[in-house]
Design an enzyme around this catalytic site. Structure first.
Site, PDB file in Angstrom:
ATOM      1  N   GLU A   1       0.967  -1.264   0.148  1.00 54.30           N
ATOM      2  CA  GLU A   1       0.138   0.261  -0.032  1.00 54.30           C
ATOM      3  C   GLU A   1       0.934   1.399   0.071  1.00 54.30           C
ATOM      4  O   GLU A   1       1.797   1.304   0.647  1.00 54.30           O
ATOM      5  CB  GLU A   1      -1.144  -0.061   1.014  1.00 54.30           C
TER       6      GLU A   1
ATOM      7  N   CYS B   1       3.271   8.354   1.431  1.00 54.36           N
ATOM      8  CA  CYS B   1       3.898   7.615   2.367  1.00 54.36           C
ATOM      9  C   CYS B   1       4.197   6.189   1.506  1.00 54.36           C
ATOM     10  O   CYS B   1       3.263   5.608   1.003  1.00 54.36           O
ATOM     11  CB  CYS B   1       2.997   7.376   3.483  1.00 54.36           C
TER      12      CYS B   1
ATOM     13  N   CYS C   1       6.139  -6.843   7.198  1.00 55.64           N
ATOM     14  CA  CYS C   1       7.340  -6.593   7.843  1.00 55.64           C
ATOM     15  C   CYS C   1       7.865  -7.637   8.730  1.00 55.64           C
ATOM     16  O   CYS C   1       6.893  -8.093   9.577  1.00 55.64           O
ATOM     17  CB  CYS C   1       7.133  -5.090   8.607  1.00 55.64           C
TER      18      CYS C   1
ATOM     19  N   CYS D   1       6.219  -5.116  15.450  1.00 57.06           N
ATOM     20  CA  CYS D   1       5.996  -4.418  16.578  1.00 57.06           C
ATOM     21  C   CYS D   1       4.481  -5.081  17.046  1.00 57.06           C
ATOM     22  O   CYS D   1       3.493  -4.971  16.313  1.00 57.06           O
ATOM     23  CB  CYS D   1       6.144  -2.935  16.338  1.00 57.06           C
TER      24      CYS D   1
ATOM     25  N   CYS E   1       1.450  -2.742  15.534  1.00 56.94           N
ATOM     26  CA  CYS E   1       1.290  -2.386  14.069  1.00 56.94           C
ATOM     27  C   CYS E   1       0.733  -3.520  13.417  1.00 56.94           C
ATOM     28  O   CYS E   1       1.108  -4.672  13.341  1.00 56.94           O
ATOM     29  CB  CYS E   1       2.974  -2.087  13.811  1.00 56.94           C
TER      30      CYS E   1
ATOM     31  N   GLY F   1       6.976  -1.852   6.026  1.00 57.98           N
ATOM     32  CA  GLY F   1       8.038  -2.386   6.141  1.00 57.98           C
ATOM     33  C   GLY F   1       9.280  -1.447   6.751  1.00 57.98           C
ATOM     34  O   GLY F   1       8.830  -0.385   7.272  1.00 57.98           O
ATOM     35  N   GLU F   2      10.165  -1.994   7.153  1.00 55.42           N
ATOM     36  CA  GLU F   2      11.391  -1.487   7.744  1.00 55.42           C
ATOM     37  C   GLU F   2      12.509  -1.020   6.867  1.00 55.42           C
ATOM     38  O   GLU F   2      13.075  -1.918   6.439  1.00 55.42           O
ATOM     39  CB  GLU F   2      11.955  -2.393   9.092  1.00 55.42           C
TER      40      GLU F   2
ATOM     41  N   SER G   1      12.065   6.615   8.105  1.00 57.16           N
ATOM     42  CA  SER G   1      11.455   6.173   9.403  1.00 57.16           C
ATOM     43  C   SER G   1      12.121   4.791   9.919  1.00 57.16           C
ATOM     44  O   SER G   1      11.812   3.761   9.067  1.00 57.16           O
ATOM     45  CB  SER G   1       9.971   6.603   9.732  1.00 57.16           C
TER      46      SER G   1
ATOM     47  N   SER H   1      11.659   5.598  15.741  1.00 58.02           N
ATOM     48  CA  SER H   1      10.569   5.269  16.304  1.00 58.02           C
ATOM     49  C   SER H   1      10.857   4.814  17.597  1.00 58.02           C
ATOM     50  O   SER H   1      11.196   3.584  17.836  1.00 58.02           O
ATOM     51  CB  SER H   1       9.838   4.128  15.407  1.00 58.02           C
ATOM     52  N   LEU H   2      10.766   5.697  18.694  1.00 60.02           N
ATOM     53  CA  LEU H   2      11.259   5.196  19.929  1.00 60.02           C
ATOM     54  C   LEU H   2      10.315   4.579  20.619  1.00 60.02           C
ATOM     55  O   LEU H   2      10.203   3.678  21.406  1.00 60.02           O
ATOM     56  CB  LEU H   2      11.889   6.572  20.489  1.00 60.02           C
TER      57      LEU H   2
ATOM     58  N   ASN I   1      -3.342   4.368  16.761  1.00 56.76           N
ATOM     59  CA  ASN I   1      -4.502   4.048  16.043  1.00 56.76           C
ATOM     60  C   ASN I   1      -4.937   2.742  16.102  1.00 56.76           C
ATOM     61  O   ASN I   1      -4.433   1.599  15.567  1.00 56.76           O
ATOM     62  CB  ASN I   1      -3.984   4.244  14.223  1.00 56.76           C
TER      63      ASN I   1
ATOM     64  N   CYS J   1      -1.098   5.605  10.021  1.00 54.24           N
ATOM     65  CA  CYS J   1       0.083   5.007  10.802  1.00 54.24           C
ATOM     66  C   CYS J   1      -0.159   3.665  11.271  1.00 54.24           C
ATOM     67  O   CYS J   1      -0.977   3.633  12.060  1.00 54.24           O
ATOM     68  CB  CYS J   1       0.955   5.583  11.732  1.00 54.24           C
TER      69      CYS J   1
HETATM   70  N1  SAH Z   1       9.231   0.560   9.861  1.00 55.00           N
HETATM   71  C1  SAH Z   1       9.465   1.861  10.191  1.00 55.00           C
HETATM   72  C2  SAH Z   1       8.557   2.526   9.446  1.00 55.00           C
HETATM   73  C3  SAH Z   1       7.137   2.426   9.051  1.00 55.00           C
HETATM   74  S1  SAH Z   1       5.990   2.277  10.219  1.00 55.00           S
HETATM   75  C4  SAH Z   1       9.214   2.366  11.480  1.00 55.00           C
HETATM   76  O1  SAH Z   1       8.733   1.505  12.525  1.00 55.00           O
HETATM   77  O2  SAH Z   1       9.401   3.420  11.922  1.00 55.00           O
HETATM   78  C5  SAH Z   1       5.635   4.208  10.514  1.00 55.00           C
HETATM   79  C6  SAH Z   1       5.196   4.655  11.610  1.00 55.00           C
HETATM   80  O3  SAH Z   1       3.835   4.237  12.036  1.00 55.00           O
HETATM   81  C7  SAH Z   1       6.144   4.179  13.145  1.00 55.00           C
HETATM   82  O4  SAH Z   1       6.592   5.389  13.839  1.00 55.00           O
HETATM   83  C8  SAH Z   1       5.574   3.282  13.693  1.00 55.00           C
HETATM   84  O5  SAH Z   1       5.653   3.093  15.071  1.00 55.00           O
HETATM   85  C9  SAH Z   1       3.833   3.929  13.738  1.00 55.00           C
HETATM   86  N2  SAH Z   1       2.943   2.991  14.120  1.00 55.00           N
HETATM   87  C10 SAH Z   1       2.801   1.676  13.730  1.00 55.00           C
HETATM   88  N3  SAH Z   1       1.611   1.056  14.125  1.00 55.00           N
HETATM   89  C11 SAH Z   1       0.905   2.162  14.647  1.00 55.00           C
HETATM   90  C12 SAH Z   1      -0.436   2.379  15.224  1.00 55.00           C
HETATM   91  N4  SAH Z   1      -1.281   1.412  15.473  1.00 55.00           N
HETATM   92  N5  SAH Z   1      -0.907   3.592  15.762  1.00 55.00           N
HETATM   93  C13 SAH Z   1       0.163   4.688  15.339  1.00 55.00           C
HETATM   94  N6  SAH Z   1       1.122   4.782  14.754  1.00 55.00           N
HETATM   95  C14 SAH Z   1       1.614   3.328  14.371  1.00 55.00           C
HETATM   96 FE1  SF4 Z   2       7.587  -2.989  10.911  1.00 57.31          FE
HETATM   97 FE2  SF4 Z   2       7.564  -0.418  11.540  1.00 57.31          FE
HETATM   98 FE3  SF4 Z   2       5.438  -1.709  12.060  1.00 57.31          FE
HETATM   99 FE4  SF4 Z   2       7.293  -2.074  13.466  1.00 57.31          FE
HETATM  100  S1  SF4 Z   2       6.273  -0.379  13.253  1.00 57.31           S
HETATM  101  S2  SF4 Z   2       6.032  -3.573  12.630  1.00 57.31           S
HETATM  102  S3  SF4 Z   2       9.029  -1.867  12.406  1.00 57.31           S
HETATM  103  S4  SF4 Z   2       6.222  -1.227   9.857  1.00 57.31           S
END
Ligand code: SAH
Ligand code: SF4
Length: 362
Positions: free
Chosen positions: A92, A105, A112, A116, A119, A164-165, A196, A218-219, A294, A337
């Site tokens: 997407e 984006c 991925c 996490c 996500c 993806g990362e 990111s 992404s901390l 989200n 996100c």
């Molecule tokens: N893999 C990379 C980039 C893609 S994710 C990363 O993790 O940074 C992009 C952003 O969306 C990241 O900051 C991630 O933590 C955030 N994200 C993932 N799941 C989310 C959710 N359910 N609600 C809000 N932000 C989310």
């Molecule tokens: Fe992958 Fe980023 Fe989602 Fe974590 S937040 S699962 S690194 S896409």
């Protein structure tokens, strides 16, 4: 025979091709210009090229874009495309309207492997890295779409925050960034290309050395204990190590490194977390972007109340830390996100398409 896609090539590589074909080098620049700025999808369109050369190229190369399987538009203007790649994989890409420009984006992987806990993309099993042309094609598709719609605002920013990362697809990412930033092509400012990352130290160092652009880390937690509950790879690197890697990362035109922090109810939204986060970040010009979680039915978390979000932000601001709250655009169409791939989870992709792959970092 499958023809190589010319969107995989840098301008230097296209010029090299010209050399081998006995053509003048400026032809390479012309072709690069067509397939980037001018969003060409056929060689026939390249009217300033001799017909014979156009024919030669269309025999040898493809300019094919992914198939648009589905397009959804939110009432806030966010538009999400589901794209089918040549091997049937689905990704997407999301166009986000801003006040005076658009942001795209883009995805860098099919699924991925990081997984996490908050996500949706992380719930998809990882299939593969995207090729350079598959990353570039998302930009071309979006630019063509906006142009066809008669939009006058530019697609100014590209954020690598889709599926993806990005740093697990490092070499393709770097090549795609070079193509996007080249002054004879799309000419994106490096400041407007944002990668990111979940925080892969070695890869961050390589990106810093080879082709630094704007960085977002992404901390999501101020302590290793909380972070490790949310992000499996956090076991490898500590929060402190990541913050010092960010401090060493080149700042493009003095721009700030972004710290992304998904605020999740009763997980990382307490006053104590805000205090620890401020301590961790103080003294360096970071920019904190709070992303209210989200929700999705497949995810076991909740979004904090607006009041709690505001208090978290206010505390950081009181400590002189620049902090914004990200507006979740595209929520209604699962384009916000962390929601990408939601449809694939349930409907489109048979499980067998995704093989479980152990992920490795260097
Ligand atoms: N893999 C990379 C980039 C893609 S994710 C990363 O993790 O940074 C992009 C952003 O969306 C990241 O900051 C991630 O933590 C955030 N994200 C993932 N799941 C989310 C959710 N359910 N609600 C809000 N932000 C989310
Ligand atoms: Fe992958 Fe980023 Fe989602 Fe974590 S937040 S699962 S690194 S896409």
């Amino acid at each position: 025979m499958i023809k190589p896609n010319l969107r995989d090539y840098t301008i230097e590589e296209i010029k090299e091709l010209m050399k081998t074909l006995g053509e003048p080098l400026y032809r390479g620049e012309q072709i690069f210009h067509w397939i980037t700025c001018k969003n060409a999808i056929t060689f026939e369109e390249m009217t300033n090229l001799p017909k014979t050369l156009r024919a030669k190229f269309s025999e040898k190369f493809s300019l094919e874009l992914p198939e648009i399987l589905n397009k959804e538009e939110d009432i806030d203007g966010t538009t999400k495309f589901a794209l089918k790649l040549a091997d049937g994989s689905l990704i997407e890409t999301v166009i986000i309207p801003e006040r005076d420009h658009y942001t795209l984006c883009v995805s860098t992987q099919v699924g991925c492997p990081i997984g996490c806990k908050f996500c949706v993309t992380g719930k998809l099993r990882f299939k593969r890295n995207l090729e350079v042309y598959e990353i570039i094609s998302q930009v071309v598709l979006a630019r063509r779409y906006l142009k066809e719609k008669g939009e006058i605002l530019p697609l100014r920013n590209v954020v690598f925050m889709g599926m993806g990362e990005p740093l697990l697809n490092l070499q393709n990412l770097i090549k795609a960034l070079k193509i996007l930033a080249h002054s004879k092509g799309f000419n994106y400012s490096r400041k407007r290309l944002t990668v990111s990352t979940v925080g892969l130290l070695k890869e961050m160092e390589i990106l810093a050395k080879e082709f630094p652009v704007a960085l977002a880390l992404s901390l999501h937690a101020p302590t290793d204990e909380i972070r490790r509950k949310l992000i499996p790879v956090a076991k490898k690197y500590s929060v402190k190590e990541l913050i010092s890697a960010c401090k060493k990362f080149p700042r493009i035109k003095n721009s700030r490194i972004t710290i992304e922090y998904v605020l999740i109810k009763n997980v990382n939204d307490s006053k104590e977390c805000a205090i620890k986060l401020a301590e961790l970040l103080k003294g360096y010009p970071f920019k904190v972007n709070l992303i209210p979680f989200n929700p999705h039915p497949d995810l076991p978390f909740e979004r904090p109340s607006s009041d709690k979000i505001e208090r978290f932000q206010k505390y950081l601001l009181s400590q002189k830390i620049l902090t914004t709250v990200r507006k979740s655009k595209g929520l209604m169409i699962n384009a916000a996100c962390g929601q990408l791939g939601a449809k694939f989870l349930k409907y489109s992709v048979p499980d067998s398409m995704y093989k479980k792959t152990a992920f490795r970092t260097s």
